[in-house]
Design an enzyme around this catalytic site. Structure first.
Site, PDB file in Angstrom:
ATOM      1  N   ASP A 116     -22.992  18.826 -19.460  1.00  0.00           N
ATOM      2  CA  ASP A 116     -23.434  18.752 -20.852  1.00  0.00           C
ATOM      3  C   ASP A 116     -24.122  20.084 -21.143  1.00  0.00           C
ATOM      4  O   ASP A 116     -25.242  20.319 -20.699  1.00  0.00           O
ATOM      5  CB  ASP A 116     -24.399  17.566 -20.994  1.00  0.00           C
ATOM      6  CG  ASP A 116     -25.164  17.575 -22.310  1.00  0.00           C
ATOM      7  OD1 ASP A 116     -24.804  18.356 -23.212  1.00  0.00           O
ATOM      8  OD2 ASP A 116     -26.128  16.788 -22.429  1.00  0.00           O
ATOM      9  N   LYS A 146     -25.960  28.405 -28.280  1.00  0.00           N
ATOM     10  CA  LYS A 146     -24.834  27.519 -28.604  1.00  0.00           C
ATOM     11  C   LYS A 146     -24.624  27.423 -30.116  1.00  0.00           C
ATOM     12  O   LYS A 146     -23.514  27.201 -30.578  1.00  0.00           O
ATOM     13  CB  LYS A 146     -25.136  26.146 -28.013  1.00  0.00           C
ATOM     14  CG  LYS A 146     -24.063  25.114 -28.218  1.00  0.00           C
ATOM     15  CD  LYS A 146     -24.426  23.838 -27.481  1.00  0.00           C
ATOM     16  CE  LYS A 146     -23.596  22.656 -27.893  1.00  0.00           C
ATOM     17  NZ  LYS A 146     -24.044  21.431 -27.223  1.00  0.00           N
ATOM     18  N   GLU A 168     -19.206  15.329 -27.194  1.00  0.00           N
ATOM     19  CA  GLU A 168     -20.437  14.740 -26.656  1.00  0.00           C
ATOM     20  C   GLU A 168     -20.556  13.244 -26.973  1.00  0.00           C
ATOM     21  O   GLU A 168     -20.820  12.447 -26.070  1.00  0.00           O
ATOM     22  CB  GLU A 168     -21.659  15.512 -27.174  1.00  0.00           C
ATOM     23  CG  GLU A 168     -21.752  16.893 -26.545  1.00  0.00           C
ATOM     24  CD  GLU A 168     -22.606  17.867 -27.326  1.00  0.00           C
ATOM     25  OE1 GLU A 168     -23.278  17.449 -28.284  1.00  0.00           O
ATOM     26  OE2 GLU A 168     -22.592  19.061 -26.970  1.00  0.00           O
ATOM     27  N   ASP A 178     -26.152  11.115 -32.447  1.00  0.00           N
ATOM     28  CA  ASP A 178     -26.534  12.176 -31.513  1.00  0.00           C
ATOM     29  C   ASP A 178     -27.326  13.245 -32.246  1.00  0.00           C
ATOM     30  O   ASP A 178     -26.760  14.063 -32.978  1.00  0.00           O
ATOM     31  CB  ASP A 178     -25.243  12.757 -30.901  1.00  0.00           C
ATOM     32  CG  ASP A 178     -25.517  13.885 -29.924  1.00  0.00           C
ATOM     33  OD1 ASP A 178     -26.687  14.295 -29.778  1.00  0.00           O
ATOM     34  OD2 ASP A 178     -24.556  14.372 -29.310  1.00  0.00           O
TER      35      ASP A 178
END
Ligand code: AMP
Length: 512
Positions: free
Chosen positions: A15, A78, A179, A201
């Site tokens: 992850d 990211k 994810e 999320d």
């Protein structure tokens, strides 16, 4: 303790988070083992830094010196991966980070750190490498392959960039998976669960929501997905930071926003106070000697905040997530009553206000017993196991494309090839032709996004098909085939229907 694996060339699950990363692997008994990092923790800060002596620091070491060395400490890279310098998110990042961002070639952003320039993909590669080293040390064998998770909202260019990050360090990113889908796997794979799950999320940098329908514990079908790339824990911190800065201006008529060292301390404290208020009703926001006044006297930040204050500040951000939930649920074709579970992923979902609002919104409390920091890595490891040679575990995973993919028409509008939420893998063909006499090549601009005008979407790349025999305008017939694989990665092929000539290419990342 040594973990025993079935293979000496394992595929691990990673992850790769905005703020923290986590890795896991399935052992020979079929159990998921999280890879420990330091002090019993299973998460590695996704931070890269170069210290004053020119040494690279990654993970905890980089985080530890962050306050003293904010300019040369890269975090949240990211958020920049696969983005153009003109992207709104790059401007938003510029305002909140201490490192410099400049435009680079290939329509990329460059991050300045210690007089060097890094592409976001270079930073991600370094973080992936750190995870690989930690995993290899723990497993006592070289790790060469991984399944890496990405936000469902990542477009093709961002997915390709993650694969490139792996390539840069010789790590084979066997698959990228979404994810939320990984979290659904962690919840339901091999557990003979059937039902509908909504995965909410809210991590450090992005918000994703997906509705997944699970059948018999091994068929996972994503019904719809959506999100907001501008919405994550960092934005929650920013709201609190702005409130603190406003308060300081009111009290002392000094704006601390231009003082990078003070800002770094405020940023750290804001996150700490925000997290504290998840488990306490009140917290103090104290920073001594944050600056000096005109007469040279030191000034402090000294505030007290209640959980209720924080909830009021953050409510608009939570509202935005609920609006997206509503839309994604509608697109899934399901009603709230048909959801069997609400799964929470991402550290920011630990905030009680988020959980309370979700309970009220869906009329049911989110599932307990799943760790929001670890579920995605666990799901990635479970998925990795199914890709391992001779895997006994069978899994059918059907995901969707998060945003429309299409080509720019002559009038600048987007011709949608795959609407958002189209299932993957998927393929579509269309026939096109030339517009001028004697034209021997066709150039196609491919975009991803949900705006009607192509240029308001993300340019994925340019596709050039040459070798059409000269003919009158509009007489050649070229068949374009678009394919999106299970990872959501696009490839194209074209065929001149008259000659049968075929040309295949991947979309060139970041073509201008
Ligand atoms: P992730 O990217 O999933 O690791 O999420 C990290 C984000 O979650 C950061 O913005 C953290 O500040 C936030 N976070 C972590 N723990 C908590 C907590 N207990 N309460 C509120 N936010 C948290």
């Amino acid at each position: 303790m040594t973990v025993k694996l079935l293979s000496d060339n394992p595929i691990i699950g990673i992850d790769l988070g905005t703020t923290n990363s986590c890795a896991a692997v399935v052992d020979e008994t079929g159990k998921v083992q999280l890879i420990p990092y330091k002090d019993g923790s299973f998460t590695i800060p996704s931070i890269y830094a170069v210290n004053d002596r020119g040494f690279e620091l990654i993970g905890q070491e980089a985080k530890r010196q962050w306050q003293l060395n904010p300019r040369n400490t890269i975090y949240a890279a990211k958020r920049l991966i696969g983005r153009s310098p003109s992207d709104d998110i790059v401007d938003a990042m510029r305002e909140s980070v201490a490192f410099n961002l400049t435009p680079g070639g290939e329509n990329e952003v460059l991050i300045e750190c210690a007089d060097r320039q890094f592409r976001p993909v270079d930073v991600s590669a370094q973080i992936l490498n750190k995870i690989r080293v930690v995993a290899s040390d723990y497993l006592r064998l070289p790790v060469r392959r991984a399944v890496v998770t990405v936000p469902a909202y990542f477009n093709d260019r961002q997915r390709q960039a993650v694969k490139e990050a792996g390539m840069l360090i010789d790590l084979d990113v066997v698959r990228v998976i979404n994810e939320p889908t990984a979290a659904a796997l962690a919840y339901g794979l091999n557990k003979s669960f059937s039902g509908n799950i909504l995965i909410y999320d809210l991590g450090g940098g992005t918000f994703d929501v997906s509705v997944v329908s699970v059948r018999a514990g091994n068929i996972f079908e994503v019904k719809s997905t959506g999100g907001d790339i501008f919405l994550g824990g960092i934005d929650f911190d920013n709201v609190l930071i702005r409130a603190v800065l406003r308060d300081f201006v009111e009290k002392h008529a000094i704006d601390l926003a231009d003082d990078p060292v003070a800002m770094q301390r405020i940023r750290d404290m804001a996150e700490r106070v925000k997290i504290d208020l998840s488990s306490r009703a009140e917290a103090s926001f104290n920073l001594p000697f944050v600056t000096i006044d005109q007469s040279g006297l030191p000034l402090n930040i000294d505030m007290r905040l209640t959980r209720r204050d924080l909830d009021t500040l953050m409510a608009p951000l939570v509202n935005r997530t609920l609006d997206i939930c509503e839309r994604v649920l509608a697109e899934s074709g399901l009603r709230a009553e048909e959801l069997d579970e609400i799964l929470l992923i991402g550290g920011q979902t630990r905030m009680p206000h988020v959980q309370d609002r979700l309970t009220a919104f869906f009329g049911k409390a989110p599932a307990k017993g799943i760790n929001p920091d670890e579920a995605v890595a666990i799901g990635a490891a479970l998925y990795a196991q199914t890709l391992q040679e001779d895997s006994p575990v069978k899994l059918q995973l059907l995901d969707v494309i998060p945003m429309a993919i299409g080509i720019e028409r002559a009038d600048g509008q987007m011709h949608v090839v795959f609407p958002r939420n189209s299932p993957t893998p998927n393929a579509k063909s269309l026939i096109t032709t030339t517009s001028r006499d004697g034209q021997t090549s066709l150039c196609m601009r491919i975009y991803q996004g949900d705006q009607a005008r192509a240029r308001q979407n993300e340019l994925l790349g340019e596709f050039l098909f040459s070798g059409i025999p000269p003919a009158k305008a509009r007489s050649p017939k070229v068949q374009l085939t678009f394919q999106v694989n299970i990872e959501g990665v696009l490839s194209m092929s074209a065929q001149d229907l008259a000659t049968g000539k075929r040309m295949e290419t991947r979309v060139k990342i970041g073509a201008k």
